[in-house]
Structures are given as structure tokens and as C-alpha cells.
Design a protein around this motif. Structure first.
Motif, PDB file in Angstrom:
ATOM      1  N   CYS A 382     -37.906  10.358  64.575  1.00  0.00           N
ATOM      2  CA  CYS A 382     -37.260   9.077  64.843  1.00  0.00           C
ATOM      3  C   CYS A 382     -37.964   7.995  64.032  1.00  0.00           C
ATOM      4  O   CYS A 382     -39.203   7.961  63.967  1.00  0.00           O
ATOM      5  CB  CYS A 382     -37.309   8.727  66.328  1.00  0.00           C
ATOM      6  SG  CYS A 382     -36.357   9.833  67.398  1.00  0.00           S
ATOM      7  N   THR A 391     -30.655   7.497  55.879  1.00  0.00           N
ATOM      8  CA  THR A 391     -29.356   7.426  56.544  1.00  0.00           C
ATOM      9  C   THR A 391     -28.838   6.010  56.639  1.00  0.00           C
ATOM     10  O   THR A 391     -27.859   5.757  57.349  1.00  0.00           O
ATOM     11  CB  THR A 391     -29.465   8.017  57.966  1.00  0.00           C
ATOM     12  OG1 THR A 391     -30.443   7.287  58.714  1.00  0.00           O
ATOM     13  CG2 THR A 391     -29.874   9.473  57.899  1.00  0.00           C
ATOM     14  N   ALA A 394     -30.624   0.979  60.351  1.00  0.00           N
ATOM     15  CA  ALA A 394     -30.245   1.133  61.753  1.00  0.00           C
ATOM     16  C   ALA A 394     -29.750  -0.187  62.299  1.00  0.00           C
ATOM     17  O   ALA A 394     -30.139  -1.261  61.821  1.00  0.00           O
ATOM     18  CB  ALA A 394     -31.439   1.635  62.567  1.00  0.00           C
ATOM     19  N   GLY A 398     -31.822  -0.839  67.580  1.00  0.00           N
ATOM     20  CA  GLY A 398     -31.716   0.609  67.636  1.00  0.00           C
ATOM     21  C   GLY A 398     -32.470   1.269  66.511  1.00  0.00           C
ATOM     22  O   GLY A 398     -32.946   0.612  65.578  1.00  0.00           O
ATOM     23  N   ARG A 399     -32.611   2.556  66.594  1.00  0.00           N
ATOM     24  CA  ARG A 399     -33.270   3.320  65.534  1.00  0.00           C
ATOM     25  C   ARG A 399     -32.593   4.673  65.395  1.00  0.00           C
ATOM     26  O   ARG A 399     -31.921   5.160  66.312  1.00  0.00           O
ATOM     27  CB  ARG A 399     -34.752   3.498  65.832  1.00  0.00           C
ATOM     28  CG  ARG A 399     -35.072   4.159  67.160  1.00  0.00           C
ATOM     29  CD  ARG A 399     -36.553   4.368  67.303  1.00  0.00           C
ATOM     30  NE  ARG A 399     -36.941   5.013  68.551  1.00  0.00           N
ATOM     31  CZ  ARG A 399     -38.135   5.509  68.764  1.00  0.00           C
ATOM     32  NH1 ARG A 399     -39.064   5.456  67.811  1.00  0.00           N
ATOM     33  NH2 ARG A 399     -38.430   6.074  69.916  1.00  0.00           N
ATOM     34  N   ARG A 400     -32.797   5.266  64.242  1.00  0.00           N
ATOM     35  CA  ARG A 400     -32.168   6.525  63.898  1.00  0.00           C
ATOM     36  C   ARG A 400     -33.133   7.681  64.154  1.00  0.00           C
ATOM     37  O   ARG A 400     -34.299   7.637  63.753  1.00  0.00           O
ATOM     38  CB  ARG A 400     -31.740   6.528  62.429  1.00  0.00           C
ATOM     39  CG  ARG A 400     -30.712   5.445  62.089  1.00  0.00           C
ATOM     40  CD  ARG A 400     -29.330   5.910  62.398  1.00  0.00           C
ATOM     41  NE  ARG A 400     -28.328   4.873  62.304  1.00  0.00           N
ATOM     42  CZ  ARG A 400     -27.821   4.387  61.158  1.00  0.00           C
ATOM     43  NH1 ARG A 400     -28.271   4.830  60.003  1.00  0.00           N
ATOM     44  NH2 ARG A 400     -26.865   3.489  61.188  1.00  0.00           N
ATOM     45  N   ASP A 435     -24.085  10.217  65.387  1.00  0.00           N
ATOM     46  CA  ASP A 435     -23.649   9.100  64.554  1.00  0.00           C
ATOM     47  C   ASP A 435     -23.047   9.706  63.282  1.00  0.00           C
ATOM     48  O   ASP A 435     -23.765  10.049  62.330  1.00  0.00           O
ATOM     49  CB  ASP A 435     -24.838   8.185  64.235  1.00  0.00           C
ATOM     50  CG  ASP A 435     -24.409   6.887  63.573  1.00  0.00           C
ATOM     51  OD1 ASP A 435     -23.293   6.844  63.029  1.00  0.00           O
ATOM     52  OD2 ASP A 435     -25.194   5.920  63.591  1.00  0.00           O
ATOM     53  N   ALA A 438     -23.700   8.011  59.765  1.00  0.00           N
ATOM     54  CA  ALA A 438     -25.073   8.241  59.317  1.00  0.00           C
ATOM     55  C   ALA A 438     -25.306   9.711  58.996  1.00  0.00           C
ATOM     56  O   ALA A 438     -26.048  10.038  58.056  1.00  0.00           O
ATOM     57  CB  ALA A 438     -26.052   7.776  60.398  1.00  0.00           C
ATOM     58  N   THR A 466     -28.181   7.652  66.757  1.00  0.00           N
ATOM     59  CA  THR A 466     -28.641   6.267  66.833  1.00  0.00           C
ATOM     60  C   THR A 466     -28.923   5.943  68.297  1.00  0.00           C
ATOM     61  O   THR A 466     -28.000   5.949  69.133  1.00  0.00           O
ATOM     62  CB  THR A 466     -27.584   5.308  66.271  1.00  0.00           C
ATOM     63  OG1 THR A 466     -27.325   5.653  64.898  1.00  0.00           O
ATOM     64  CG2 THR A 466     -28.081   3.876  66.336  1.00  0.00           C
ATOM     65  N   ASP A 468     -31.146   3.527  71.341  1.00  0.00           N
ATOM     66  CA  ASP A 468     -31.727   2.214  71.585  1.00  0.00           C
ATOM     67  C   ASP A 468     -32.987   2.383  72.424  1.00  0.00           C
ATOM     68  O   ASP A 468     -33.159   3.366  73.122  1.00  0.00           O
ATOM     69  CB  ASP A 468     -30.726   1.304  72.302  1.00  0.00           C
ATOM     70  CG  ASP A 468     -30.176   1.956  73.565  1.00  0.00           C
ATOM     71  OD1 ASP A 468     -30.505   3.126  73.808  1.00  0.00           O
ATOM     72  OD2 ASP A 468     -29.420   1.293  74.291  1.00  0.00           O
TER      73      ASP A 468
END
Length: 492
Positions: A382, A391, A394, A398-400, A435, A438, A466, A468
Motif C-alpha cells: 500500500c 497506477t 490516488a 485515499g491510497r492505492r 479499482d 487503476a 483504493t 481510505d
């Protein structure tokens, strides 16, 4: 005429009129110009003498005839040929009707053909050694015709740390939660490089699984992945849980008890009935007199013998049998419900219920099989909140999280799968689906869910989620279809 006959005749006339009205549109309609134009006279043959012929023109010596008159004399002009020509063309115009366009053939839309992915230029194989401590050998092979730069990463089990690393590998933390060993290699063409690691045992005799993957030089897209599970030498394999024999299962015991009670009641009923018959026969043998059938001085009035009624089972027997059967049914149902309720895992999410197959779960690196696919999660990382990576950026807040997943089709036919069915579960029971934009970016613009997976094939690809918050996913749920039980992978 009876009323019923009149009704039948009126109904017959009404149906006949409907049939005529339905047949009128089917009659051929005449062309409008053919109906409007009268029949030409030239169509009817006439005698030759009735046709007047113009006289031959008399030349005039005083004035010469003009050019147009000399070229087209009036004697050659006759009104009959045009009429004949029009009459000859009219039937053709009337008979020509516009034909409706034919309907397209009923052909089923073509099913999507699975696209066979080209073989990866780098292959990975992992094997464990029979040693007191966990040890692994990683074989990385370049099958291409040119040298290749690659990054090899081995995910370490939770709670273990490396004690020896060969080939210049470096130990680091992946996402701040688990440790991993990374090698940056330059592979010559058609060469094989062997790497090795030694780890600390988490618990005596506990098996450890350590997957490894080869990525591109930037470490974002996987070439190939493999996994292996180390088990201590001489450790006894886990005992298989076998079901109890039929005669030791509670439903069978309850059913046997009920049958035994019913047989006992039947035996008692038959015995009592036979005993009653014997008493009745002994009473009839004495003719019903107290003196043993001997005569008396004064005659006795004849008393009619009561009719023998058919003997029925006693009430206590019927009530007892019904109570036993009811108790057996209630006991069996209660035992079955208790077993099913006790087997429910309260930690599972509502989506774990399905119609096909049995849900299985396991850690990272362990192949888990469901009804159509065998899923293996090799790695999960992450990024930071709002950070831009391979990707894309973000969303705010949020983060990928990118999971490297291997999918093998274990059926004999192609199998589709869908991105909305692949989920990552967060703390508190919340979940997010894949996602897809992405994920398409991580796969170089290829939609991995558009084409089905070919029969017997295996693909290794990244899936992007994705999320949060600051907590990473705790579980991944992967499945082939809506009604498939799917698999659950516990994240370290």
C-alpha cells in the motif's frame, strides 16, 4: 328457433366476417397508375381496312419544304405506336411490387475468445530445503534472447526474519508491516540464477510459506511468481480429520432408538392380542355356563351372543409411539441445527455465503482453490495517502493498495471473472471492490477482466484497490462468479 341455435348462428356470422376482414389486407393491391389509366385501344386488334392511311404529300414547286419538314415527313408520324408502347409497359409497372427488406439471420453474438497471453520472459521457481531451519532456493530464468534487468522480491512470513541472504539481496519492510528480501539482477540471455535465503522459525514445527516474484526493473509489473512451504524435517504431517462412523453419529443413534421403541411396542401389542384370543377361546369352550355346559332343571332364556368387535391397538400404545416419533424428529432437528449454528464463523462477511463450492481461507502465498479458479496472493503493498505511483495519483484522503495475484483456471473450459467481485476488507467490516481504471493502468492499459481465462492457463497480474484511512486491508476475497464460494486470504 331455440335461443342457443340463434346464438351459435350469430357467432358463426361474426367469425366469418372477421375472417374476411383479416384476408382483405393479404389481397394483391393494384398500382395506382395502372388503376387510373384506361385500357388503351391499341391493345384490342382491329381490322387493317379500318385504319386510315394518310395520303402521300404533293410536292409544291413554288416553295421548297423547310428542313425539319423534309427530315421528318408527316406521313411517318402515327399515334398508334406510342399507345401500344404505353400499353405494353403498363402491365410491367403494375406487376412490380416493392419487396420488404429481409430480416437479418438469427445468429447468436460471438462469445469472447480468451486471449492467450505470451509467455513471460522471466520465470521463477521456489523450492524449500529439508533442514532444521527454514531455507529456500529461488531459481530465476531468463528465457529471452537478450539480457534483462529484473527485480526479485521474496515475501517473508509474519514474525520471521532472514538469517542468511545470498546473491547480494537486501532485507527491507514492505509497506511497514512485513519483511521482504529484494535482489536487483542483470540476467544474461538463456541463463538461470539461483538465490537462497534462510529464515528464523516462528514456532517449532510450524510450516512457513515464502512466495517470490520477479518484476520489471522498476518493480511494478510482475513477470512471474512462485511459492513454496517449508516444513521441519521429520515433522509428522497434520492429522486428517475424518468423520465418525455411521453407528457413532447422533442422528443414526436417535433413529435406531426410535426404531427399537417401535419394535418393542409392536411386540407387546402382538403378545396382548394373542393372549386375548386364548382367553376368548377358553370362554367359548365352556359355552358360557357356570356349570361347565351341563343342563339345568329349569330352562334358561336364550341370550344373544354379543358380536365381537375388531380389536384396535390400545390408546396408550398409539400415544406412546407418536410421542417417541415426535421426540426423535425434534431431537434430530435440534441436533442438526446446533451443529450448523456452531459451524458458522462469526468473523465471515455476508458475501461468504454462496451456492457453489465451499469457502476456503489461508495466508499469503498459499494456493487456494474454489469451484473454477485457483487463486494465490503473492504480495500486497500500500502506498502513502495521495501518493502517485505506477497506477496514477490516488484520490484525496485515499491510497492505492496493489496485490500481486496468480489465477489458474482448473476447469476444462474458459471462465470469465469480474472486477466487482474481487474485494478487499478493511477493519470494521468495510470493503472495497477492485479499482478497475487503476488496475488497467497497472496492466499497461489492458483490461484483465474483459477476456475470460483459458482452460488450464495461469496468469499473474496486479489488482489495485483504493482504500481510505491509514489501515491496510485485512483480507482479500477472490471469486470466479457471483454464486461461487470464493477464497479468503488473510493479510499479515
Amino acid at each position: 328457433m331455440p335461443a342457443s341455435t340463434r346464438h351459435h348462428r350469430a357467432l358463426a356470422v361474426f367469425v366469418h366476417c372477421l375472417g374476411i376482414l383479416a384476408a382483405v389486407p393479404a389481397l394483391p393491391a393494384a398500382a395506382p397508375e395502372a388503376a387510373a389509366a384506361p385500357r388503351p385501344a391499341a391493345a384490342t386488334p382491329r381490322p387493317a381496312e379500318s385504319v386510315p392511311r394518310p395520303a402521300a404529300p404533293t410536292p409544291r414547286p413554288t416553295a421548297p419544304a423547310p428542313g425539319p419538314t423534309a427530315v421528318t415527313p408527316p406521313a411517318s408520324v402515327s399515334p398508334a405506336p406510342p399507345a401500344v408502347a404505353v400499353a405494353a409497359r403498363l402491365p410491367v409497372a403494375a406487376s412490380a411490387e416493392p419487396t420488404p427488406p429481409s430480416a437479418p439471420p438469427a445468429v447468436a453474438p460471438p462469445s469472447p475468445v480468451p486471449v492467450s497471453a505470451p509467455p513471460p520472459p522471466v520465470t521463477v521457481a521456489v523450492a524449500s530445503e529439508s533442514s532444521p531451519a527454514p531455507r529456500y532456493r529461488i531459481h530465476v530464468r531468463n528465457v529471452g534472447n537478450s539480457p534483462l534487468d529484473t527485480t526479485v522480491r521474496q515475501e517473508l512470513p509474519s514474525g520471521s526474519s532472514p538469517t542468511a541472504i545470498s546473491g547480494g539481496g537486501q532485507s527491507s519492510r514492505s509497506g511497514g508491516s512485513t519483511a521482504e528480501v529484494t535482489w536487483r539482477l542483470r540476467l544474461p540471455a538463456h541463463s538461470t540464477t539461483t538465490l537462497g535465503t534462510a529464515l528464523t522459525a516462528v514456532a517449532p514445527g510450524q510450516p512457513l510459506t515464502a512466495p517470490a516474484c520477479a518484476f520489471t526493473s522498476d518493480g511494478t509489473r510482475p513477470y512471474d511468481c512462485a511459492t513454496a512451504t517449508w516444513q521441519a524435517a521429520g515433522a509428522a504431517p497434520a492429522a486428517e480429520v475424518t468423520q465418525a462412523p455411521p453407528w457413532r453419529r447422533y442422528p443414526v443413534l436417535l433413529a435406531g432408538l426410535g426404531v427399537l421403541v417401535l419394535l418393542s411396542a409392536l411386540v407387546v401389542y402382538v403378545w396382548r392380542r394373542r393372549r386375548g384370543r386364548r382367553v376368548t377361546a377358553a370362554a367359548l369352550a365352556t359355552n358360557g355356563t357356570p356349570d361347565g355346559g351341563r343342563g339345568t332343571i329349569y330352562p334358561r332364556p336364550a341370550t344373544p351372543d354379543p358380536r365381537r368387535r375388531r380389536r384396535t391397538p390400545p390408546v396408550w400404545l398409539l400415544v406412546g409411539a407418536a410421542v417417541v416419533v415426535l421426540a426423535g424428529v425434534i431431537g434430530t432437528a435440534g441436533w442438526t441445527a446446533t451443529r450448523q449454528v456452531s459451524s458458522i464463523d462469526t468473523q465471515k462477511q455476508p458475501t461468504s455465503g454462496a451456492w457453489m463450492g465451499t469457502g476456503v481461507s489461508g495466508p499469503v502465498g498459499v494456493p487456494l482453490r474454489e469451484s473454477a479458479f485457483e487463486f494465490t496472493v503473492y504480495r500486497m503493498t500500500c502506498g502513502a495517502a495521495g501518493a502517485a505511483g505506477g497506477t496514477g495519483a490516488a484520490p484525496a484522503g485515499g491510497r492505492r493498495c496493489q496485490a500481486t495475484v496468480g489465477v489458474r483456471n482448473v476447469t476444462g473450459s474458459q471462465q470469465p471473472w469480474h472486477g466487482q467481485l474481487q474485494r478487499a476488507y478493511l477493519p470494521g467490516g468495510r470493503w472495497v471492490s477492485t479499482d478497475e481504471p487503476a488496475t488497467r493502468t497497472a496492466n499497461l492499459g489492458r483490461d484483465v477482466f474483459a477476456d475470460p481465462v483459458a482452460a488450464g492457463s495461469r496468469v499473474v497480474l496486479p489488482l489495485v484497490f483504493t482504500v481510505d484511512g491509514r489501515d491496510p486491508p485485512q483480507q482479500l476475497e477472490l471469486r470466479s462468479g457471483v454464486f461461487s464460494a470464493g477464497v479468503r486470504v488473510h493479510m499479515p
